[in-house]
Design an enzyme around this catalytic site. Structure first.
Site, PDB file in Angstrom:
ATOM      1  N   LYS A 309       0.824  -1.217   0.000  1.00 12.76           N
ATOM      2  CA  LYS A 309       0.000   0.000   0.000  1.00 12.76           C
ATOM      3  C   LYS A 309       0.863   1.275   0.000  1.00 12.76           C
ATOM      4  O   LYS A 309       0.634   2.185  -0.785  1.00 12.76           O
ATOM      5  CB  LYS A 309      -0.921  -0.015   1.225  1.00 12.76           C
ATOM      6  CG  LYS A 309      -2.014  -1.085   1.108  1.00 12.76           C
ATOM      7  CD  LYS A 309      -2.830  -1.199   2.353  1.00 12.76           C
ATOM      8  CE  LYS A 309      -2.118  -1.913   3.485  1.00 12.76           C
ATOM      9  NZ  LYS A 309      -1.738  -3.316   3.231  1.00 12.76           N
ATOM     10  N   ILE A 310       1.862   1.294   0.897  1.00 15.91           N
ATOM     11  CA  ILE A 310       2.688   2.513   0.986  1.00 15.91           C
ATOM     12  C   ILE A 310       3.601   2.623  -0.231  1.00 15.91           C
ATOM     13  O   ILE A 310       3.719   3.686  -0.848  1.00 15.91           O
ATOM     14  CB  ILE A 310       3.507   2.522   2.296  1.00 15.91           C
ATOM     15  CG1 ILE A 310       2.552   2.562   3.504  1.00 15.91           C
ATOM     16  CG2 ILE A 310       4.464   3.695   2.338  1.00 15.91           C
ATOM     17  CD1 ILE A 310       3.212   2.341   4.855  1.00 15.91           C
ATOM     18  N   THR A 388      11.445   4.519   5.662  1.00 14.34           N
ATOM     19  CA  THR A 388      10.318   4.855   6.548  1.00 14.34           C
ATOM     20  C   THR A 388       9.610   3.565   6.961  1.00 14.34           C
ATOM     21  O   THR A 388       8.480   3.606   7.435  1.00 14.34           O
ATOM     22  CB  THR A 388       9.294   5.781   5.854  1.00 14.34           C
ATOM     23  OG1 THR A 388       8.856   5.141   4.660  1.00 14.34           O
ATOM     24  CG2 THR A 388       9.863   7.140   5.541  1.00 14.34           C
ATOM     25  N   SER A 389      10.275   2.429   6.745  1.00 17.91           N
ATOM     26  CA  SER A 389       9.606   1.151   6.988  1.00 17.91           C
ATOM     27  C   SER A 389       9.854   0.659   8.417  1.00 17.91           C
ATOM     28  O   SER A 389       9.095   0.978   9.323  1.00 17.91           O
ATOM     29  CB  SER A 389      10.076   0.149   5.946  1.00 17.91           C
ATOM     30  OG  SER A 389       9.364  -1.025   6.095  1.00 17.91           O
ATOM     31  N   ARG A 390      10.911  -0.093   8.609  1.00 17.91           N
ATOM     32  CA  ARG A 390      11.319  -0.506   9.954  1.00 17.91           C
ATOM     33  C   ARG A 390      12.833  -0.393  10.027  1.00 17.91           C
ATOM     34  O   ARG A 390      13.536  -0.724   9.063  1.00 17.91           O
ATOM     35  CB  ARG A 390      10.902  -1.960  10.252  1.00 17.91           C
ATOM     36  CG  ARG A 390       9.444  -2.136  10.591  1.00 17.91           C
ATOM     37  CD  ARG A 390       9.075  -1.546  11.965  1.00 17.91           C
ATOM     38  NE  ARG A 390       7.673  -1.729  12.274  1.00 17.91           N
ATOM     39  CZ  ARG A 390       6.699  -0.858  12.002  1.00 17.91           C
ATOM     40  NH1 ARG A 390       6.986   0.289  11.409  1.00 17.91           N
ATOM     41  NH2 ARG A 390       5.452  -1.115  12.339  1.00 17.91           N
ATOM     42  N   ASP A 414      13.264   7.477   9.028  1.00 20.71           N
ATOM     43  CA  ASP A 414      12.201   7.751  10.001  1.00 20.71           C
ATOM     44  C   ASP A 414      12.188   6.672  11.076  1.00 20.71           C
ATOM     45  O   ASP A 414      11.476   6.780  12.061  1.00 20.71           O
ATOM     46  CB  ASP A 414      10.838   7.793   9.288  1.00 20.71           C
ATOM     47  CG  ASP A 414       9.716   8.191  10.246  1.00 20.71           C
ATOM     48  OD1 ASP A 414       9.878   9.225  10.934  1.00 20.71           O
ATOM     49  OD2 ASP A 414       8.706   7.469  10.313  1.00 20.71           O
ATOM     50  N   GLU A 419      15.435   1.901  17.942  1.00 24.31           N
ATOM     51  CA  GLU A 419      14.654   3.095  18.298  1.00 24.31           C
ATOM     52  C   GLU A 419      13.847   2.929  19.578  1.00 24.31           C
ATOM     53  O   GLU A 419      13.450   3.906  20.217  1.00 24.31           O
ATOM     54  CB  GLU A 419      13.705   3.470  17.146  1.00 24.31           C
ATOM     55  CG  GLU A 419      12.551   2.500  16.951  1.00 24.31           C
ATOM     56  CD  GLU A 419      11.638   2.899  15.791  1.00 24.31           C
ATOM     57  OE1 GLU A 419      12.156   3.175  14.698  1.00 24.31           O
ATOM     58  OE2 GLU A 419      10.407   2.909  15.989  1.00 24.31           O
ATOM     59  N   HIS A 451      10.134   8.326  13.862  1.00 20.90           N
ATOM     60  CA  HIS A 451       8.992   7.450  13.538  1.00 20.90           C
ATOM     61  C   HIS A 451       7.686   8.272  13.489  1.00 20.90           C
ATOM     62  O   HIS A 451       6.719   7.961  14.182  1.00 20.90           O
ATOM     63  CB  HIS A 451       8.870   6.317  14.563  1.00 20.90           C
ATOM     64  CG  HIS A 451       8.218   5.099  13.985  1.00 20.90           C
ATOM     65  ND1 HIS A 451       8.654   3.832  14.229  1.00 20.90           N
ATOM     66  CD2 HIS A 451       7.152   4.955  13.155  1.00 20.90           C
ATOM     67  CE1 HIS A 451       7.889   2.957  13.600  1.00 20.90           C
ATOM     68  NE2 HIS A 451       6.962   3.631  12.937  1.00 20.90           N
ATOM     69  N   GLN A 452       7.711   9.298  12.676  1.00 23.27           N
ATOM     70  CA  GLN A 452       6.557  10.192  12.606  1.00 23.27           C
ATOM     71  C   GLN A 452       5.859  10.136  11.253  1.00 23.27           C
ATOM     72  O   GLN A 452       4.940  10.910  10.993  1.00 23.27           O
ATOM     73  CB  GLN A 452       6.977  11.640  12.893  1.00 23.27           C
ATOM     74  CG  GLN A 452       7.822  12.265  11.780  1.00 23.27           C
ATOM     75  CD  GLN A 452       8.033  13.747  11.976  1.00 23.27           C
ATOM     76  OE1 GLN A 452       8.864  14.145  12.763  1.00 23.27           O
ATOM     77  NE2 GLN A 452       7.313  14.568  11.254  1.00 23.27           N
ATOM     78  N   ALA A 453       6.307   9.202  10.386  1.00 21.71           N
ATOM     79  CA  ALA A 453       5.749   9.187   9.027  1.00 21.71           C
ATOM     80  C   ALA A 453       4.233   9.030   9.036  1.00 21.71           C
ATOM     81  O   ALA A 453       3.536   9.549   8.181  1.00 21.71           O
ATOM     82  CB  ALA A 453       6.406   8.076   8.205  1.00 21.71           C
ATOM     83  N   PHE A 454       3.719   8.330  10.037  1.00 20.01           N
ATOM     84  CA  PHE A 454       2.269   8.075  10.079  1.00 20.01           C
ATOM     85  C   PHE A 454       1.482   9.256  10.630  1.00 20.01           C
ATOM     86  O   PHE A 454       0.254   9.265  10.582  1.00 20.01           O
ATOM     87  CB  PHE A 454       1.988   6.860  10.990  1.00 20.01           C
ATOM     88  CG  PHE A 454       2.205   7.172  12.449  1.00 20.01           C
ATOM     89  CD1 PHE A 454       3.468   7.215  12.985  1.00 20.01           C
ATOM     90  CD2 PHE A 454       1.129   7.460  13.275  1.00 20.01           C
ATOM     91  CE1 PHE A 454       3.669   7.521  14.323  1.00 20.01           C
ATOM     92  CE2 PHE A 454       1.314   7.777  14.610  1.00 20.01           C
ATOM     93  CZ  PHE A 454       2.600   7.801  15.136  1.00 20.01           C
TER      94      PHE A 454
END
Ligand code: NAD
Length: 488
Positions: A309-310, A388-390, A414, A419, A451-454
């Site tokens: 999806k992303i 921006t995944s993991r 990200d 983290e 970790h703010q992409a969402f």
């Protein structure tokens, strides 16, 4: 940190004049309470405030049936006992050291002396700070009252929301269904905190909560039947252990792929056009352009690893910029396979040819350290890496080595493999002990976001709504394939 620095980080003491705070600090003592110590008993006269330095304090209150009920847990940085400053009929609740807890003990008399102005001309400022603090607390309590956890007051289903932050509380309260009673726990779920799930049948958890087999066992023993992830990834949950224990796990498979894809674009644009440097420079009145040269993205080749999806959203954004897209995914996305501008290829070719590589694959055994020294060696000199995944998709040490050898134009991350202990928390007045992260952040061609992409309004609303849909389906008795978003 010394007591001045510790107290100064607190919003109320931050308003005190420095001289007053210094004077206060000379007259307070630090005490360490072993686990289980009753620091203050409900009803007792205890003329002190307690500022928590480390550890955790359980706040309990006598319930109508005479038993002690845990109201909440107070964490480092909190100031307890402020309301008793003005009320002389005893403490409203008990405070018990839930782990070994270190506190700064501030005598009420000392604060009162500041209020009276006995310690210099500070009365007005100190009174203002104190009243503002008390007003904030009343407001917070009102907000909580409005969403009173029905755990103790009705037949609602008790839900423990772990690792919450104010922006999560706001959106979850906005969409909370009538039949659920939410309790917001500000700490992460792990084997050390799992016992706090006692009495809750549902635990809502996030990316850095760690549900290994032991944690799952403790949750089960405490009555948890459903773990509702409020995120897409589920690498932090031992699914096998949960299945064996009969705990159902659901997730939010998509809340806004656009949010994450757009953040990837933001990172890419920032890094490529050196916006982070330009921003600082211009604010300092330096309008030179040296060192700010970027590249046109138009016509460049972008390698997208993971085209779910992303990844699909990101591919479309890149197509909009006129880029050629190379893709790698063991399960190619039919919507993209048909596109003339997207070519699925091997990972090796993607690494070798791409000017920009963006990671959108989940963390699995196969993708762990997908970007290792070998992959980095294949990359074009001057390539840009976006993740921006993991975090663990990238071997961070190998990335640092590649950056030191100036083999990449830069990296924008990200997420970071370690983290868990750092992201989502405030370390601005503390020491970051992770040397690898610290080294990473020293490169001027590395951008790290926490970790703010969402983090968009739309994504937060979708997260809350889908989490509640998952919970309601479970409460309706749906199981396994009847559940829309079960993870197995
Ligand atoms: P998705 O399930 O829709 O897509 C993942 C894609 O990765 C799938 O097409 C799958 O086939 C592919 N894939 C699986 N193994 C692969 C491998 N070895 N190599 C390459 N591709 C592989 O998931 P999504 O919604 O697109 O999310 C992707 C990832 O983004 C999530 O797993 C999560 O880790 C991460 N994420 C990050 C944030 C953030 O805030 N930074 C937010 C949401 C999701």
């Amino acid at each position: 940190m010394n007591s001045f620095e510790l107290l100064h980080a607190h919003r109320m003491f931050a308003e005190f004049p420095s001289e007053s705070l210094s004077a206060l600090c000379t007259q307070i003592e630090e005490r360490v309470f072993p686990t289980g110590t009753i620091i203050s008993q409900e009803g007792s006269i205890d003329p002190f405030c307690y500022f928590i330095v480390t550890g955790r304090i359980r706040i309990t209150k006598k319930l109508l049936n005479g038993s002690d009920g845990t109201i909440r847990f107070a964490m480092p940085g909190e100031l307890l006992g402020l309301t008793s400053l003005f009320i002389s009929n005893g403490r409203s609740a008990s405070m018990i050291a839930d782990t070994e807890t270190s506190v700064l003990v501030i005598p009420h008399d000392l604060l009162k002396a500041f209020l009276k102005g006995e310690k210099g001309q500070t009365a007005e400022i100190v009174t203002g700070a104190l009243f503002r603090e008390l007003a904030r607390r009343v407001r917070q309590k009102n907000a909580r009252l409005a969403a009173l956890p029905a755990k103790d007051v009705g037949k609602k289903v008790a839900v423990a929301v772990f690792d919450t932050k104010p922006y999560i509380e706001d959106v979850f309260l906005q969409f909370a269904p009538e039949q659920l009673s939410l309790s917001f726990l500000p700490f992460r779920l792990s084997r050390d905190t799992a016992q706090f799930a006692q009495g809750y049948s549902i635990a809502v958890v996030f990316v850095n909560d760690r549900i290994d087999a032991e944690t799952a066992m403790i949750l089960k023993e405490n009555g948890v039947q459903l773990i509702a992830l409020r995120c897409a990834g589920f690498n932090n949950v031992d699914l096998k252990a949960c299945a064996e224990l009969g705990i159902t796990v659901t997730r939010v498979p998509a809340y806004s792929p656009h949010a994450v894809a757009e953040h990837s674009l933001a990172l890419l644009m920032t890094l490529n056009r050196k916006i982070h440097k330009a921003y600082e420079r211009v604010r300092n009145g330096d309008f030179r352009l040296d060192g700010l040269v970027g590249m046109d993205l138009f016509g460049k080749t972008v390698g997208v690893v993971g085209t779910g999806k992303i990844g699909e959203c990101f591919v479309k954004i890149m197509q909009g910029l006129g880029c050629h897209v190379l893709a790698y995914d063991p399960y190619p996305n039919p919507a993209l396979s048909l596109s003339p501008d997207v070519r699925y290829t091997s990972l090796e070719e993607l690494f070798t040819i791409s000017d920009v590589i963006s990671l959108h694959a989940p963390l699995t055994r196969e993708t762990h350290h997908l970007i290792d020294a070998k992959a980095l060696a294949l990359m074009k000199s001057g390539a840009i890496l976006i993740n921006t995944s993991r975090g663990a998709l990238v071997d961070t040490q190998a990335l640092i080595d590649a950056l030191k050898e100036k083999r990449l134009a830069g990296a924008a991350l990200d997420v970071y493999e370690e983290e868990e202990g750092v992201f989502f928390e405030d370390f601005s007045s503390d020491i970051i002990t992770d040397d690898i992260l610290s080294r990473l952040m020293t490169f001027s061609n590395v951008i790290v976001t926490g970790h703010q992409a969402f983090l968009t309004k739309e994504a937060l609303s979708n997260i809350a709504q889908t989490t509640f849909t998952n919970i309601l389906e479970f409460l309706q008795g749906k199981r396994s394939s009847e559940l829309t978003n079960e993870v197995r």
